[in-house]
Design a protein around this motif. Structure first.
Motif, mmCIF file in Angstrom:
data_model
loop_
_atom_site.group_PDB
_atom_site.id
_atom_site.type_symbol
_atom_site.label_atom_id
_atom_site.label_comp_id
_atom_site.label_asym_id
_atom_site.label_seq_id
_atom_site.Cartn_x
_atom_site.Cartn_y
_atom_site.Cartn_z
ATOM 1 N N LEU A 1 45.369 105.697 -27.249
ATOM 2 C CA LEU A 1 46.619 104.936 -27.168
ATOM 3 C C LEU A 1 46.379 103.531 -26.633
ATOM 4 N N LYS A 2 45.510 103.449 -25.641
ATOM 5 C CA LYS A 2 45.207 102.137 -25.057
ATOM 6 C C LYS A 2 44.590 101.219 -26.101
ATOM 7 N N TYR A 3 43.688 101.752 -26.924
ATOM 8 C CA TYR A 3 43.046 100.953 -27.964
ATOM 9 C C TYR A 3 44.071 100.484 -28.993
ATOM 10 N N VAL A 4 44.976 101.371 -29.395
ATOM 11 C CA VAL A 4 45.996 101.021 -30.388
ATOM 12 C C VAL A 4 46.935 99.939 -29.851
ATOM 13 N N PHE A 5 47.439 100.149 -28.638
ATOM 14 C CA PHE A 5 48.364 99.169 -28.061
ATOM 15 C C PHE A 5 47.678 97.829 -27.800
ATOM 16 N N LYS A 6 46.405 97.886 -27.395
ATOM 17 C CA LYS A 6 45.661 96.644 -27.162
ATOM 18 C C LYS A 6 45.481 95.864 -28.467
ATOM 19 N N ALA A 7 45.161 96.588 -29.546
ATOM 20 C CA ALA A 7 44.989 95.932 -30.846
ATOM 21 C C ALA A 7 46.298 95.307 -31.324
ATOM 22 N N LEU A 8 47.419 96.014 -31.132
ATOM 23 C CA LEU A 8 48.723 95.458 -31.513
ATOM 24 C C LEU A 8 49.051 94.226 -30.684
ATOM 25 N N TRP A 9 48.773 94.300 -29.379
ATOM 26 C CA TRP A 9 49.029 93.156 -28.493
ATOM 27 C C TRP A 9 48.194 91.948 -28.939
ATOM 28 N N GLN A 10 46.930 92.192 -29.200
ATOM 29 C CA GLN A 10 46.049 91.099 -29.612
ATOM 30 C C GLN A 10 46.472 90.514 -30.954
ATOM 31 N N ALA A 11 46.896 91.379 -31.870
ATOM 32 C CA ALA A 11 47.322 90.905 -33.184
ATOM 33 C C ALA A 11 48.536 89.995 -33.064
ATOM 34 N N ILE A 12 49.499 90.400 -32.263
ATOM 35 C CA ILE A 12 50.733 89.622 -32.118
ATOM 36 C C ILE A 12 50.458 88.294 -31.411
ATOM 37 N N THR A 13 49.712 88.350 -30.294
ATOM 38 C CA THR A 13 49.453 87.114 -29.546
ATOM 39 C C THR A 13 48.567 86.156 -30.340
ATOM 40 N N LEU A 14 47.606 86.699 -31.082
ATOM 41 C CA LEU A 14 46.751 85.842 -31.902
ATOM 42 C C LEU A 14 47.551 85.194 -33.021
ATOM 43 N N LEU A 15 48.396 85.981 -33.688
ATOM 44 C CA LEU A 15 49.201 85.434 -34.784
ATOM 45 C C LEU A 15 50.161 84.360 -34.282
ATOM 46 N N MET A 16 50.786 84.591 -33.131
ATOM 47 C CA MET A 16 51.704 83.601 -32.566
ATOM 48 C C MET A 16 50.969 82.305 -32.241
ATOM 49 N N THR A 17 49.764 82.425 -31.747
ATOM 50 C CA THR A 17 48.975 81.231 -31.424
ATOM 51 C C THR A 17 48.566 80.491 -32.687
ATOM 52 N N LEU A 18 48.160 81.230 -33.716
ATOM 53 C CA LEU A 18 47.783 80.594 -34.980
ATOM 54 C C LEU A 18 48.954 79.830 -35.590
ATOM 55 N N ILE A 19 50.137 80.410 -35.505
ATOM 56 C CA ILE A 19 51.325 79.755 -36.072
ATOM 57 C C ILE A 19 51.625 78.442 -35.345
ATOM 58 N N SER A 20 51.250 78.358 -34.085
ATOM 59 C CA SER A 20 51.598 77.190 -33.268
ATOM 60 C C SER A 20 50.660 76.001 -33.442
ATOM 61 N N ILE A 21 49.489 76.205 -34.093
ATOM 62 C CA ILE A 21 48.508 75.125 -34.158
ATOM 63 C C ILE A 21 48.686 74.298 -35.432
ATOM 64 N N ARG A 22 47.932 73.204 -35.486
ATOM 65 C CA ARG A 22 47.904 72.377 -36.686
ATOM 66 C C ARG A 22 47.245 73.150 -37.830
ATOM 67 N N LYS A 23 47.703 72.882 -39.064
ATOM 68 C CA LYS A 23 47.107 73.589 -40.195
ATOM 69 C C LYS A 23 45.640 73.208 -40.324
ATOM 70 N N PRO A 24 44.728 74.201 -40.238
ATOM 71 C CA PRO A 24 43.306 73.883 -40.323
ATOM 72 C C PRO A 24 42.780 73.915 -41.753
ATOM 73 N N LYS A 25 41.745 73.137 -41.986
ATOM 74 C CA LYS A 25 41.063 73.189 -43.278
ATOM 75 C C LYS A 25 40.402 74.546 -43.453
ATOM 76 N N PHE A 26 39.841 75.055 -42.375
ATOM 77 C CA PHE A 26 39.262 76.392 -42.377
ATOM 78 C C PHE A 26 39.285 76.954 -40.961
ATOM 79 N N ILE A 27 39.139 78.264 -40.876
ATOM 80 C CA ILE A 27 39.063 78.939 -39.585
ATOM 81 C C ILE A 27 37.730 79.663 -39.494
ATOM 82 N N LEU A 28 36.976 79.351 -38.441
ATOM 83 C CA LEU A 28 35.720 80.040 -38.165
ATOM 84 C C LEU A 28 36.003 81.127 -37.142
#
Length: 443
Positions: free
Chosen positions: A74-101
């Motif tokens: 359960l901890k692994y599942v919830f951690k992955a969901l948390w990371q997915a949401i926070t990462l996606l929110m951060t990506l949406i907030s940045i300038r559009k990149p030519k590429f992502i490494l």
């Protein structure tokens, strides 16, 4: 004529930025090559000063997953969901990149989130393969575990969909191609310029500084120096009032290791090897020095090994586990007499960057032998390879016999130091410009 505007790129590290040197070096190289860089990750340790002070690097800190008392699955599942949401929110907030490494590991949820985001905004998706997520997860569970199998599938599918792939060894390049038909470019880790040999005066200054917090670095009273015209003294060095710095004739040897204190580094091997050294040194104290072992790093197994070492009643061996700041870590490597690396690689396909840093600092290394380590450490030429505690203990005993002037080892040491000088000729920046920059410019 107008200059070309800076292009925007993004680098994703779903880990502690300060402990992700390769990705930090990528960002530094992008910045120096006139890119604007958004760097996304956790900020648990201080990132490089070149990044925090650069006007064209923005660091976006992801909120860490809160500590919850849950079953592991359960901890692994919830951690992955948390990371997915926070990462996606951060990506949406940045300038559009030519590429992502994007760094892999971890593949879940990093690769999936970044790939979907790249598809949506029409950016290029590039993976930098440091290792495999599924082999790391497989250390403590079965390869048939559903999460391990999911991680492998994610790596296989998204690796083939990436616009570009970098990897750290030729062995990994061959494995990606033969097993998954993923084409990749090998970008070896190379030491940046701040990992370099230092002068005796610089070493003395470091010893003086660290003696405030490391008890074993403080001076001992040797009769040889009781009446000398000494201004400063450490366990290793003296500085006379004239300003001249000398090594002490009788001094301890300095053994250095660094680690993330994770399951892919078995520090019981080093503990057993130090037991062997202690026994030999007690049997023949006139031929063996006191040995100070510095182990740097942070990680989950640190306190376990601290308690193991605390129970040891060593007389000739002292072990300390400091956390060194970015400015002092390269200096302690350059001040050491021998390095030890216990990283054995979950996949057998990646190389320990800590050895690259040690070589850049002029420090010979004893390293655990595994599949592709010979791409970095050549036994007897620039260091030594071992498989058992006995072999490591034997190497320590040979290297430090009659320290610091073992005539029998003089030719061996000269060969190693010559090889390390050759290794230091190619640094990260030059290698990145030759190998990686053309790939990024094609995106």
């Amino acid at each position: 004529m107008k200059s070309k505007p800076f292009e925007h790129v993004c680098v994703v590290v779903l880990g502690d930025i300060g402990r992700s040197p390769r990705m930090q070096y990528h960002v530094k190289s992008f910045s120096e090559s006139h890119y604007n860089v958004d760097l996304i990750g956790y900020v648990e340790s201080t990132p490089l000063e070149e990044l925090t002070s650069s006007p064209n690097v923005r660091i976006h800190q992801i909120s860490p997953f809160p500590e919850l008392n849950l079953p592991n699955l359960l901890k692994y599942v919830f951690k992955a969901l948390w990371q997915a949401i926070t990462l996606l929110m951060t990506l949406i907030s940045i300038r559009k990149p030519k590429f992502i490494l994007c760094q892999n590991p971890p593949a879940i949820p990093t690769l999936l989130v970044v790939y979907v985001y790249c598809v949506c905004i029409r950016s290029k998706f590039i993976i930098d393969w440091h290792n495999y997520t599924h082999t790391i997860l497989g250390i403590e569970s079965s390869p048939r575990n559903p999460i391990v199998r999911l991680a492998r599938m994610v790596e296989y599918v998204l690796g083939r969909k990436a616009a570009g792939n970098l990897c750290v060894t030729r062995a990994m390049q061959a494995d990606l191609n033969s097993n998954w038909r993923i084409s990749s470019t090998v970008l070896y880790d190379r030491p940046p310029l701040h990992f370099h040999p230092t002068t005796l005066k610089e070493k003395h200054q470091l010893f003086v500084k660290l003696s405030d917090t490391i008890e074993s670095f403080k001076a001992k009273a040797y009769k040889e120096y009781e009446n000398a015209d000494i201004l400063e003294e450490t366990a290793f060095t003296i500085r006379a009032k004239s300003g001249e710095v000398k090594y002490k004739t009788v001094r301890p040897a300095l053994l250095i290791s660094s680690t993330s204190w994770t399951a892919d580094e078995d520090f019981s091997i080093l503990v057993q090897a130090l037991d062997m050294f202690e026994s030999k040194a007690l049997e023949d104290p006139t031929h063996y020095p006191d040995l100070i072992c510095i182990i740097t790093g942070k990680g989950p197994l640190k306190e376990h090994y601290r308690s193991v070492i605390k129970c040891k009643l060593w007389k000739k061996v002292k072990v300390t586990m400091p956390w060194l700041e970015n400015i002092d870590y390269p200096k302690i490597l350059a001040a050491g007499d021998l390095g030890v690396c216990l990283h054995y690689s979950s996949s057998g396909l990646d190389l320990p960057m800590k050895v690259v840093d040690m070589f850049g600092s002029g420090l010979p290394v004893c390293a655990v032998k595994f599949n592709c380590i010979a791409e970095l450490v050549e036994h007897g030429k620039n260091g030594f390879l071992f498989e058992t505690p006995y072999e490591l203990g034997h190497q320590l005993s040979e290297w430090f016999y009659d320290f610091p002037s073992n005539i029998a080892m003089s030719n061996q040491k000269e060969t190693i130091h010559t090889s390390l000088k050759d290794f230091q000729q190619l640094r990260w920046t030059e290698n990145w410009k030759k190998i990686a920059q053309p790939l990024f410019e094609q995106m």
